[in-house]
Design an enzyme around this catalytic site. Sequence first.
Site, PDB file in Angstrom:
ATOM      1  N   GLY A   1      38.909   6.111 -58.050  1.00 19.78           N
ATOM      2  CA  GLY A   1      37.940   5.875 -59.122  1.00 19.78           C
ATOM      3  C   GLY A   1      38.521   6.233 -60.481  1.00 19.78           C
TER       4      GLY A   1
ATOM      5  NE  ARG B   1      41.764  12.399 -58.287  1.00 20.67           N
ATOM      6  CZ  ARG B   1      40.466  12.669 -58.134  1.00 20.67           C
ATOM      7  NH1 ARG B   1      39.742  11.957 -57.290  1.00 20.67           N
ATOM      8  NH2 ARG B   1      39.898  13.629 -58.817  1.00 20.67           N
TER       9      ARG B   1
ATOM     10  NE  ARG C   1      36.230  -3.686 -70.814  1.00 24.55           N
ATOM     11  CZ  ARG C   1      34.978  -3.655 -71.270  1.00 24.55           C
ATOM     12  NH1 ARG C   1      34.229  -2.599 -71.096  1.00 24.55           N
ATOM     13  NH2 ARG C   1      34.480  -4.690 -71.887  1.00 24.55           N
TER      14      ARG C   1
ATOM     15  NE  ARG D   1      35.519   5.558 -53.013  1.00 27.15           N
ATOM     16  CZ  ARG D   1      35.737   6.385 -54.039  1.00 27.15           C
ATOM     17  NH1 ARG D   1      36.636   6.080 -54.959  1.00 27.15           N
ATOM     18  NH2 ARG D   1      35.077   7.518 -54.162  1.00 27.15           N
TER      19      ARG D   1
ATOM     20  CB  SER E   1      36.359  13.224 -54.759  1.00 30.08           C
ATOM     21  OG  SER E   1      35.666  12.660 -55.839  1.00 30.08           O
TER      22      SER E   1
ATOM     23  CB  SER F   1      35.610  16.874 -54.570  1.00 27.57           C
ATOM     24  OG  SER F   1      34.424  16.102 -54.709  1.00 27.57           O
ATOM     25  CG  ASP F   2      30.870  17.566 -54.444  1.00 28.50           C
ATOM     26  OD1 ASP F   2      31.694  16.769 -54.902  1.00 28.50           O
ATOM     27  OD2 ASP F   2      29.755  17.219 -54.021  1.00 28.50           O
TER      28      ASP F   2
ATOM     29  NE  ARG G   1      38.611  19.124 -58.312  1.00 31.90           N
ATOM     30  CZ  ARG G   1      37.604  18.285 -58.470  1.00 31.90           C
ATOM     31  NH1 ARG G   1      37.851  17.044 -58.766  1.00 31.90           N
ATOM     32  NH2 ARG G   1      36.373  18.695 -58.343  1.00 31.90           N
TER      33      ARG G   1
HETATM   34  N1  HPA Z   1      27.697  12.456 -54.998  1.00 26.82           N
HETATM   35  C1  HPA Z   1      28.134  11.231 -55.269  1.00 26.82           C
HETATM   36  N2  HPA Z   1      29.408  10.945 -55.406  1.00 26.82           N
HETATM   37  C2  HPA Z   1      30.302  11.941 -55.250  1.00 26.82           C
HETATM   38  C3  HPA Z   1      29.909  13.240 -54.965  1.00 26.82           C
HETATM   39  C4  HPA Z   1      28.543  13.509 -54.823  1.00 26.82           C
HETATM   40  O1  HPA Z   1      28.131  14.645 -54.571  1.00 26.82           O
HETATM   41  N3  HPA Z   1      31.017  14.017 -54.891  1.00 26.82           N
HETATM   42  C5  HPA Z   1      32.061  13.199 -55.119  1.00 26.82           C
HETATM   43  N4  HPA Z   1      31.630  11.946 -55.328  1.00 26.82           N
END
Ligand code: HPA
Length: 234
Positions: free
Chosen positions: A20, A24, A43, A87, A90, A203-204, A217
Amino acid sequence: MTIHIGANHEDIAETVLMPGDPYRAKWAAETFLQDVKCVNEVRGMLGFTGTWSGHRVTIQGSGMGMPSLSIYANELITSFNAQTLIRIGSCGAMQENINVRDVIIAMTATTLSTPSRGIFKEVNFAPCADYGLLESAVAASRKRDVATHVGGIYSSDVFYDERPDLTEQMTRHGILGVEMEAAELYNLAARHGRRALAVLTVSDHLITHEALPADQREKSFGDMVEIALEAAFA
Ligand code: HPA
């Protein structure tokens, strides 16, 4: 050249990795490819072409969300003849047994909507990965020291989701993680007879609220890129 990709036709490889984040794309190209050339700056959505183990690869940013990814994937497929689109990105984990830094390989992508909704109308099409790529990515992941989960993900339209009940239903139905792009990539690959896959790094975490610290990361994203490259050329 297309409206959003300022490359010559021969500058784009048949195999394209799509993070995305355009920065990166730059990092992955400079870290994993040889003979790297910047092929798109339109862009600021950077794209690079180089070689990996002798194979030509393009790494092109997709931007965030399915409408943005749809622009780049459509142009890569219909104007530049991309055959394999993976793709790399994260995601947020939706299951207790998944940890940040783990890798998720997306077999399917559930959605509320996609840019293809206008075509499918009342049909709930099931976007799914190319099986050969999926199998190769799983095999590549097993050779690495990274916990890998394979299953369904959720491609959401919103990052700041005001519907916690939806997250609950996704978790309840075994969805591994949430991101915002894979489903439309799978739709477009199906429509044009191309191969697609999403390999994601957690990532979360939507349940524990843990997040990957910035300094960790790179290593984690590296596993994902190498799995994607190995799968593409297996
Ligand atoms: N939500 C949507 N897209 C994401 C998230 C998330 O928590 N983390 C990384 N991409």
